[in-house]
Design a protein around this motif. Structure first.
Motif, PDB file in Angstrom:
ATOM      1  N   GLY A  35      10.796   3.190   6.560  1.00  0.00           N
ATOM      2  CA  GLY A  35      10.784   2.746   5.167  1.00  0.00           C
ATOM      3  C   GLY A  35       9.444   2.887   4.483  1.00  0.00           C
ATOM      4  N   ALA A  36       8.485   3.546   5.144  1.00  0.00           N
ATOM      5  CA  ALA A  36       7.125   3.622   4.606  1.00  0.00           C
ATOM      6  C   ALA A  36       7.048   4.517   3.371  1.00  0.00           C
ATOM      7  N   ARG A  50       2.873   7.442   7.617  1.00  0.00           N
ATOM      8  CA  ARG A  50       3.863   6.459   8.066  1.00  0.00           C
ATOM      9  C   ARG A  50       3.318   5.611   9.213  1.00  0.00           C
ATOM     10  N   ALA A  51       2.593   6.251  10.122  1.00  0.00           N
ATOM     11  CA  ALA A  51       1.999   5.504  11.232  1.00  0.00           C
ATOM     12  C   ALA A  51       0.931   4.531  10.732  1.00  0.00           C
ATOM     13  N   VAL A  55       0.856  -1.182   0.000  1.00  0.00           N
ATOM     14  CA  VAL A  55       0.000   0.000   0.000  1.00  0.00           C
ATOM     15  C   VAL A  55       0.894   1.234   0.000  1.00  0.00           C
ATOM     16  N   ASP A  56       0.468   2.263  -0.716  1.00  0.00           N
ATOM     17  CA  ASP A  56       1.311   3.437  -0.947  1.00  0.00           C
ATOM     18  C   ASP A  56       0.591   4.699  -0.462  1.00  0.00           C
ATOM     19  N   PHE A  57       1.176   5.346   0.549  1.00  0.00           N
ATOM     20  CA  PHE A  57       0.619   6.590   1.084  1.00  0.00           C
ATOM     21  C   PHE A  57       1.315   7.821   0.504  1.00  0.00           C
ATOM     22  N   SER A  58       2.159   7.627  -0.519  1.00  0.00           N
ATOM     23  CA  SER A  58       2.952   8.755  -1.014  1.00  0.00           C
ATOM     24  C   SER A  58       2.238   9.596  -2.066  1.00  0.00           C
TER      25      SER A  58
END
Length: 647
Positions: free
Chosen positions: A471-472, A480-481, A226-229
């Motif tokens: 590394g998130a 990140r959390a 999963v990508d939060f960026s």
């Protein structure tokens, strides 16, 4: 839902005894009471226990392809199997059954490992390809379904849905993992990629393992993340409409079953949303159930009844007494490893209630992690803003002040500043790792013996969270959390709890709010639409305003709260006192008896709240006895770790 087990010889195709595979699979009978099967070929054996959900007659397993080249033992559901089947039929594949199992076989035949990206569902499966002479083990994106793996002294690779399946093999060495014990006391559970038994591991969520005969066993390959960026474009109104459609699609896709289906209903936002969309899609009244508690401040049944009335469900509730701790042995048997999330008792009870009428139940799990619903996200974000305003020197000073500040468990909330002050003196990653922990480092160290501290070789339970956050793929601290929680907390605690308690009563639990497309959408939302002010799940609550009343959407989150602190001062007071003298803990030799006795005495006297630590020790005691035979009267005491079964 099902249980799978098997054996594969990676080096040479040694014979596999079908009786041994069957014995492994039969320990999982609770996962599949409707049927069983074993398939063997040179160097490989697959076992299966079936809970019939789709194509009750045709989905028998292990399933072998028409040409005899492929064999599959599969646990789970692929919700889009009809769409995948249509695509495969267009490519020339023919099908003998109406099951999703056969679709998985054909998908492997067509696409190999790339088949996983086409499957929307929850699953863990083992597939043997005779043409390639390889074993393919795979697990779903978020880790809804479990898979344990170990290499035996003879080189064989063994696997099973639960640890008890591996323990049924006589060659499995039984040795306690000190790192897993440290992780357990840190987090309250053994993380999803680790195991209580040294040498056993769990295939991580979103990974596969492809083992080619004649080659070394490789490391697992990650096939999804999963990508939060990134950040979704569009107005809040447009994203709200998209969210509603994704919620609707996720729920409807999980309502496909050839057996009775219902839902858990706590009266919280998430389960109420699932029931709302189920009622919208169902012609008949939705079967719902909830668990209440005799203690009013823990009871949510009035909210559940309100939602049930609103959507005209066929609703049942059952009240659990505050002293409902009679399930301790049942839960110990279900989890194998020590598991200290006490809400497992209530989850077991609601699963038990649901199973009286249905075989499949939809739950509301997953939204808090994906949409930032936990209170700790709000507190962490507030701390992060303060960290950004303070120079490093000031932060260090505040952190030292926090170390010196007393821990006032008995005081009003406004005076319990110790953890907040300590958090401001730490990095974001260290602070969040501490926030999600159960027993902090100093408290752990006080009950450990020098022997355990040496065995840990510097391993810290918090480090897993620190590394995951660093590394998130995320654009801010909140992302990140959430990423770390989706990778560690969700599969290790929440999904393990739901899987083991529901499967213990042969109930299939489905999590529509963990549809991977919905999770990916949530990760792309701007942070302000996940967490705004003091409101978590901001956009989700806004979108659900057309379905649910304000008193459901905006009430204080309760969850399944179990009064373990009160238990250890009341009906379990003698148990608390006896934990320090536990034969299993004594035989292990890793815990300071005098220190644990002080913990129990301080808790009983009300000088401190050590309820969670005492619960951890109790559940560890039960797991040590059950898995390793420690503390058995007939066995001579031996310091240190227990080594091999039978010793």
């Amino acid at each position: 839902m099902c249980g799978i087990a098997g054996i594969f010889h990676p080096a040479v195709p040694k014979p596999v005894d079908p009786a041994r595979v069957r014995a492994m699979a039969d320990t999982l009978a609770h996962r599949g009471p409707d049927g069983s099967g074993v398939w063997t070929a040179p160097g490989v054996g697959l076992g299966h226990r079936r809970l019939s959900i789709i194509d009750l007659e045709g989905g028998v397993q292990p399933m072998v392809s028409g040409d005899g080249r492929l064999a599959l033992s599969y646990n789970g559901e692929v919700y889009n199997f009809r769409e995948v089947r249509a695509e495969l039929e267009a490519k020339g594949h023919a099908f003998r059954t109406d099951s999703d199992t056969e679709v998985v076989l054909a998908a492997w035949s067509q696409w190999g490992p790339d088949c996983l990206s086409r499957l929307n569902g929850m699953f863990a499966f083992a597939l043997y390809d005779g043409g390639r002479d390889c074993l393919f083990l795979a697990r779903d994106r978020l880790g809804v379904k479990p898979l344990h793996i170990a290499t035996l002294p003879d080189g064989a690779l063994v696997f099973a849905s639960e640890l008890k399946g591996l323990l049924a093999h006589p060659l499995l060495r039984r040795e306690v993992s000190p790192q897993a014990v440290e992780d357990y006391f840190t987090l309250g559970y053994v993380p999803d990629d680790a195991c209580f038994v040294e040498g056993v591991r769990k295939l991580p969520a979103g990974h596969f393992l492809l083992v080619q005969r004649g080659r070394p066993v490789p490391a697992p390959t990650r096939w999804w993340d999963v990508d939060f960026s990134g950040e979704a474009r569009g107005s809040a109104a447009a994203l709200e409409e998209e969210l509603v459609e994704r919620l609707r699609a996720a729920v409807r896709s999980r309502m496909v079953a050839d057996v009775p289906l219902g839902a858990f209903l706590s009266g919280g936002v998430d389960s109420s949303a699932v029931v709302a969309f189920m009622a919208e899609a169902s012609r008949a009244a939705v079967e719902t159930c909830s668990i209440g508690f005799t203690e009013a401040d823990h009871d949510e049944t009035a909210y559940a009844a309100q939602v049930a009335e609103r959507f005209a469900t066929s609703h049942r509730s059952r009240t659990v007494a505050a002293d409902d701790f009679g399930l301790i042995e049942t839960l110990s048997a279900a989890f194998d490893e020590p598991f200290a999330d006490a809400s497992a008792l209530a989850t077991y009870r609601v699963s038990e209630l649901a199973r009286e009428r249905v075989t499949v139940a939809l739950s509301g799990d997953g939204a808090d992690e994906a949409f930032a619903g936990y209170r700790r996200y709000r507190l962490f974000s507030a701390e992060e803003r303060v960290r950004g305003l303070l120079p490093q020197g000031a932060r260090s000073l505040i952190g030292r002040l926090g170390d010196a500040y007393p821990k006032l468990d008995w005081a009003p909330q406004m005076f319990r500043a110790k953890t907040t002050l300590q958090a401001l003196g730490q990095s974001s990653e260290e602070a969040y790792a501490m926030a999600v922990g159960v027993t902090p480092p100093l408290a752990r160290s006080r009950i450990y013996t020098p022997e355990l501290r040496r065995a840990l070789q510097g391993h810290r339970g918090e480090q897993r969270y620190v590394e995951a956050m660093r590394g998130a793929p995320a654009r801010d601290a909140l992302g990140r959390a959430q990423y770390a929680d989706l990778k560690i907390w969700l599969p290790g605690d929440i999904l393990t709890k739901v899987d083991r308690t529901s499967m213990a009563v042969s109930l299939e639990a489905r999590e529509p709010l963990l549809d991977h497309r919905l999770v990916e959408f949530a990760a792309r939302l701007p942070s302000r639409l996940r967490l705004r002010g003091g409101t978590g799940k901001y956009l989700m609550k806004r979108a659900l305003g057309r379905y649910l009343p304000d008193e459901i959407l905006h009430r204080r989150k309760m969850g399944f709260v179990t009064p373990i602190a009160a238990w250890f001062r009341g009906p379990l007071a003698e148990t608390a006192e006896g934990i320090a003298r536990s034969p299993a803990l004594t035989e292990l030799g890793w815990f300071d008896e005098a220190a644990i006795a002080r913990v129990a005495a301080d808790h009983r006297a009300g000088r401190a709240d050590h309820g969670r630590l005492l619960w951890q020790l109790l559940m560890l005691d039960r797991a040590l006895s059950r898995v390793f035979g420690l503390g058995a009267p007939a066995r001579p005491a031996a310091r240190g770790r227990r080594l091999h079964a039978g010793q």
